[in-house]
Design a protein around this motif. Structure first.
Motif, PDB file in Angstrom:
ATOM      1  N   VAL A  42       0.864  -1.180   0.000  1.00  0.00           N
ATOM      2  CA  VAL A  42       0.000   0.000   0.000  1.00  0.00           C
ATOM      3  C   VAL A  42       0.899   1.228   0.000  1.00  0.00           C
ATOM      4  CG1 VAL A  42      -1.831   1.261   1.173  1.00  0.00           C
ATOM      5  CG2 VAL A  42      -1.786  -1.236   1.276  1.00  0.00           C
ATOM      6  N   ILE A  43       0.688   2.100  -0.967  1.00  0.00           N
ATOM      7  CA  ILE A  43       1.478   3.326  -1.084  1.00  0.00           C
ATOM      8  C   ILE A  43       0.562   4.507  -0.823  1.00  0.00           C
ATOM      9  CG2 ILE A  43       2.877   4.741  -2.632  1.00  0.00           C
ATOM     10  CD1 ILE A  43       3.605   2.230  -4.153  1.00  0.00           C
ATOM     11  N   GLY A  44       0.980   5.394   0.083  1.00  0.00           N
ATOM     12  CA  GLY A  44       0.162   6.552   0.409  1.00  0.00           C
ATOM     13  C   GLY A  44       0.921   7.855   0.256  1.00  0.00           C
ATOM     14  N   SER A  45       0.237   8.872  -0.267  1.00  0.00           N
ATOM     15  CA  SER A  45       0.849  10.188  -0.442  1.00  0.00           C
ATOM     16  C   SER A  45      -0.259  11.233  -0.484  1.00  0.00           C
ATOM     17  CB  SER A  45       1.672  10.248  -1.721  1.00  0.00           C
ATOM     18  OG  SER A  45       2.070  11.578  -2.010  1.00  0.00           O
ATOM     19  N   ASP A  46      -0.004  12.383   0.140  1.00  0.00           N
ATOM     20  CA  ASP A  46      -0.994  13.463   0.080  1.00  0.00           C
ATOM     21  C   ASP A  46      -0.732  14.435  -1.062  1.00  0.00           C
ATOM     22  OD1 ASP A  46       0.291  15.461   2.870  1.00  0.00           O
ATOM     23  OD2 ASP A  46       1.263  14.479   1.190  1.00  0.00           O
ATOM     24  N   THR A  47       0.394  14.254  -1.778  1.00  0.00           N
ATOM     25  CA  THR A  47       0.687  15.107  -2.928  1.00  0.00           C
ATOM     26  C   THR A  47       0.753  14.309  -4.227  1.00  0.00           C
ATOM     27  OG1 THR A  47       3.099  14.905  -2.727  1.00  0.00           O
ATOM     28  CG2 THR A  47       2.021  16.649  -1.444  1.00  0.00           C
ATOM     29  N   GLY A  48       1.197  13.065  -4.150  1.00  0.00           N
ATOM     30  CA  GLY A  48       1.344  12.245  -5.351  1.00  0.00           C
ATOM     31  C   GLY A  48       2.541  12.619  -6.199  1.00  0.00           C
ATOM     32  N   ARG A  49       3.470  13.413  -5.637  1.00  0.00           N
ATOM     33  CA  ARG A  49       4.596  13.893  -6.429  1.00  0.00           C
ATOM     34  C   ARG A  49       5.920  13.222  -6.086  1.00  0.00           C
ATOM     35  NH1 ARG A  49       2.143  19.136  -5.409  1.00  0.00           N
ATOM     36  NH2 ARG A  49       3.708  19.539  -3.800  1.00  0.00           N
ATOM     37  N   GLU A  50       5.933  12.304  -5.138  1.00  0.00           N
ATOM     38  CA  GLU A  50       7.189  11.666  -4.751  1.00  0.00           C
ATOM     39  C   GLU A  50       7.670  10.709  -5.833  1.00  0.00           C
ATOM     40  OE1 GLU A  50       4.890  12.451  -0.901  1.00  0.00           O
ATOM     41  OE2 GLU A  50       4.471  11.757  -2.925  1.00  0.00           O
ATOM     42  N   ARG A  51       8.773  11.037  -6.447  1.00  0.00           N
ATOM     43  CA  ARG A  51       9.324  10.206  -7.512  1.00  0.00           C
ATOM     44  C   ARG A  51       9.690   8.813  -6.993  1.00  0.00           C
ATOM     45  NH1 ARG A  51      12.982  13.465  -8.709  1.00  0.00           N
ATOM     46  NH2 ARG A  51      14.718  12.515  -7.564  1.00  0.00           N
ATOM     47  N   GLY A  52      10.136   8.758  -5.726  1.00  0.00           N
ATOM     48  CA  GLY A  52      10.517   7.471  -5.161  1.00  0.00           C
ATOM     49  C   GLY A  52       9.350   6.518  -4.996  1.00  0.00           C
ATOM     50  N   LEU A  53       8.156   7.036  -4.730  1.00  0.00           N
ATOM     51  CA  LEU A  53       6.982   6.165  -4.598  1.00  0.00           C
ATOM     52  C   LEU A  53       6.538   5.636  -5.960  1.00  0.00           C
ATOM     53  CD1 LEU A  53       4.884   8.044  -1.885  1.00  0.00           C
ATOM     54  CD2 LEU A  53       6.267   5.973  -1.627  1.00  0.00           C
ATOM     55  N   VAL A  54       6.692   6.440  -6.988  1.00  0.00           N
ATOM     56  CA  VAL A  54       6.391   5.950  -8.342  1.00  0.00           C
ATOM     57  C   VAL A  54       7.323   4.795  -8.696  1.00  0.00           C
ATOM     58  CG1 VAL A  54       6.400   6.564 -10.789  1.00  0.00           C
ATOM     59  CG2 VAL A  54       5.492   8.173  -9.096  1.00  0.00           C
ATOM     60  N   GLN A  55       8.608   4.947  -8.407  1.00  0.00           N
ATOM     61  CA  GLN A  55       9.565   3.883  -8.676  1.00  0.00           C
ATOM     62  C   GLN A  55       9.281   2.652  -7.818  1.00  0.00           C
ATOM     63  OE1 GLN A  55      13.243   5.910  -7.901  1.00  0.00           O
ATOM     64  NE2 GLN A  55      13.253   6.978  -9.881  1.00  0.00           N
ATOM     65  N   LEU A  56       8.830   2.869  -6.597  1.00  0.00           N
ATOM     66  CA  LEU A  56       8.504   1.755  -5.712  1.00  0.00           C
ATOM     67  C   LEU A  56       7.345   0.938  -6.278  1.00  0.00           C
ATOM     68  CD1 LEU A  56       9.339   0.640  -2.848  1.00  0.00           C
ATOM     69  CD2 LEU A  56       7.310   1.832  -1.998  1.00  0.00           C
ATOM     70  N   ALA A  57       6.336   1.603  -6.813  1.00  0.00           N
ATOM     71  CA  ALA A  57       5.215   0.893  -7.427  1.00  0.00           C
ATOM     72  C   ALA A  57       5.682   0.052  -8.608  1.00  0.00           C
ATOM     73  CB  ALA A  57       4.153   1.900  -7.859  1.00  0.00           C
ATOM     74  N   GLN A  58       6.601   0.592  -9.383  1.00  0.00           N
ATOM     75  CA  GLN A  58       7.123  -0.161 -10.533  1.00  0.00           C
ATOM     76  C   GLN A  58       7.921  -1.373 -10.077  1.00  0.00           C
ATOM     77  OE1 GLN A  58       9.278   3.033 -12.385  1.00  0.00           O
ATOM     78  NE2 GLN A  58       7.473   3.869 -13.427  1.00  0.00           N
ATOM     79  N   GLN A  59       8.709  -1.222  -9.009  1.00  0.00           N
ATOM     80  CA  GLN A  59       9.464  -2.357  -8.473  1.00  0.00           C
ATOM     81  C   GLN A  59       8.520  -3.461  -7.986  1.00  0.00           C
ATOM     82  OE1 GLN A  59      12.258  -1.140  -5.443  1.00  0.00           O
ATOM     83  NE2 GLN A  59      12.789   0.723  -6.561  1.00  0.00           N
ATOM     84  N   ALA A  60       7.464  -3.056  -7.266  1.00  0.00           N
ATOM     85  CA  ALA A  60       6.526  -4.043  -6.740  1.00  0.00           C
ATOM     86  C   ALA A  60       5.805  -4.773  -7.858  1.00  0.00           C
ATOM     87  CB  ALA A  60       5.519  -3.345  -5.825  1.00  0.00           C
ATOM     88  N   TYR A  61       5.542  -4.074  -8.950  1.00  0.00           N
ATOM     89  CA  TYR A  61       4.870  -4.709 -10.089  1.00  0.00           C
ATOM     90  C   TYR A  61       5.738  -5.810 -10.684  1.00  0.00           C
ATOM     91  CZ  TYR A  61       2.674  -5.179 -14.676  1.00  0.00           C
ATOM     92  OH  TYR A  61       2.087  -5.679 -15.811  1.00  0.00           O
TER      93      TYR A  61
END
Length: 388
Positions: free
Chosen positions: A116-135
């Motif tokens: 589960v990835i959470g963000s109040d801005t949606g701009r964290e580049r590291g969370l985008v990369q984390l989603a790709q890694q998990a995929y």
């Protein structure tokens, strides 16, 4: 030094609250209802899970990790809930420190687990990369983020379940931070993250959260907002009273049980962020030994009691300890015997002339109990920051 006059002046509090923190906390109940509704409309209501995951990782920073701690306290024994904090940082974009944060998946994470990835801005580049890694690992993925952001778009690319982040109804805060790339977090963001996370956990069997639990949490937060409102006098307002007690102290925030421990960590974080006051959270019984040395030092006794005739007119008030004890005693009265650890904590504080203030929730539902403990504490941290 605490400004007692300001605490009892609603208009002055409103002028001082340029970041609209009190408004954000007052709308926490409505925010929970909005977050649940948005999650259901986004597909959570139609989710048909095939068994619960082995482990739930909750990635983010700030309130996202606090929400993960609350869920970990509620999770069933057959499923682990672990917060995943950032471990690195790269040069930030647009002057924002958070946008450069980075996360790393543990090596064991795989198809049996949920991220589960959470963000109040949606701009964290590291969370985008984390989603790709998990995929690429074959993990199930859920993303809580504002629509039409980099993170919400990445959620669609990795076939994640996107749950919209519920924004605050308060007006945007005025920027007054000395560190513009590290702005203060919206104090109501916790509930915008915790509500969809709890609804998801109940849906997939990770935590035994009742059907009406989140509605009860929203009602409880509304009740807290009424009791802790700015125009309530300090002697009737538990948050203002606690703020006054904490002035000029080093708070030790102790907790009995897993749910109060999450509330204690939240309170310590809010005191640091909103009042600039360091506080030490701890869980009984470990806190008794971890913090014992502070009672026998100068913080426990205050100024030197032996030099009675010393001129103290020009001396500042000495710092002293203040213990805040949070408890969850479901189905019991507050006067019932609390057990050995709490009684030992009371004796330790009394023996060293340290004030101990208790907050006890007797509610059966753990999530509602967390709201009853954390809600007034959030208001107290904001009031203390404004009055200092």
């Amino acid at each position: 030094m605490l400004d007692d006059i300001l605490l009892d002046d609603p208009a002055a509090l409103q002028r001082a609250d340029r970041q609209h923190a009190l408004l954000a906390l007052a709308g926490a109940g409505a925010r929970v209802r909005t977050a649940v509704r948005l999650a259901e409309e986004a597909g959570l209501a139609s989710l048909r899970p095939e068994g619960r995951p082995r482990t739930v990782l909750v990635a983010g920073h700030g309130s996202v990790l606090t929400a993960a701690s609350v869920l970990a306290a509620l999770a069933v024994t057959g499923c682990q809930v672990l917060p995943l904090a950032p471990t690195e940082v790269a040069p930030a974009e647009h002057g924002s420190f958070a946008s450069g944060l980075g996360w790393q998946l543990p090596g064991w994470l795989g198809p049996l687990d949920l991220l589960v990835i959470g963000s109040d801005t949606g701009r964290e580049r590291g969370l985008v990369q984390l989603a790709q890694q998990a995929y690429t690992r074959g993990c199930a993925i859920v993303v809580v983020a504002p629509p039409h952001t980099a993170l919400s778009e990445a959620a669609l690319q990795v076939r994640a379940l996107p749950l919209p982040y519920a924004p605050s109804a308060a007006e945007p805060a005025e920027s007054q931070d000395d560190e513009p790339d590290l702005p203060a977090e919206d104090p109501g963001a916790l509930w915008a993250h915790l509500a969809p996370l709890a609804a998801l956990a109940a849906r997939i069997g990770v935590a035994p959260i009742g059907e009406g639990a989140l509605a009860a949490v929203a009602d409880r937060l509304d009740e807290v907002a009424v009791r802790c409102r700015p125009d309530a006098a300090a002697y009737l307002n538990p948050a203002k009273g606690l703020a006054a007690q904490l002035s000029g102290t080093v708070p030790l925030v102790w907790a009995e049980g897993a749910v109060p421990a999450a509330a204690a960590e939240r309170f310590a974080a809010m005191l640091a962020d909103r009042a600039g006051l360091p506080a030490l959270p701890g869980r009984l019984t470990q806190a008794l030994t971890a913090h014992r040395g502070m009672f026998v030092g100068h913080l426990g006794a205050g100024a030197d009691p032996d030099d009675f005739f010393r001129d103290r007119v020009d001396e500042p008030e000495p710092l002293q300890l203040q213990v805040v004890l949070m408890r969850h005693a479901p189905g019991r009265s507050e006067d019932a015997d609390p057990g050995f650890a709490v009684n030992r904590a009371r004796r330790l504080a009394a023996a060293h002339d340290v004030r101990l203030t208790e907050f006890t929730s007797t509610l059966e539902e753990p999530l509602e109990a967390f709201a009853e403990l954390a809600g007034p504490a959030d208001f107290a941290a904001v009031y203390l920051g404004l009055a200092r």
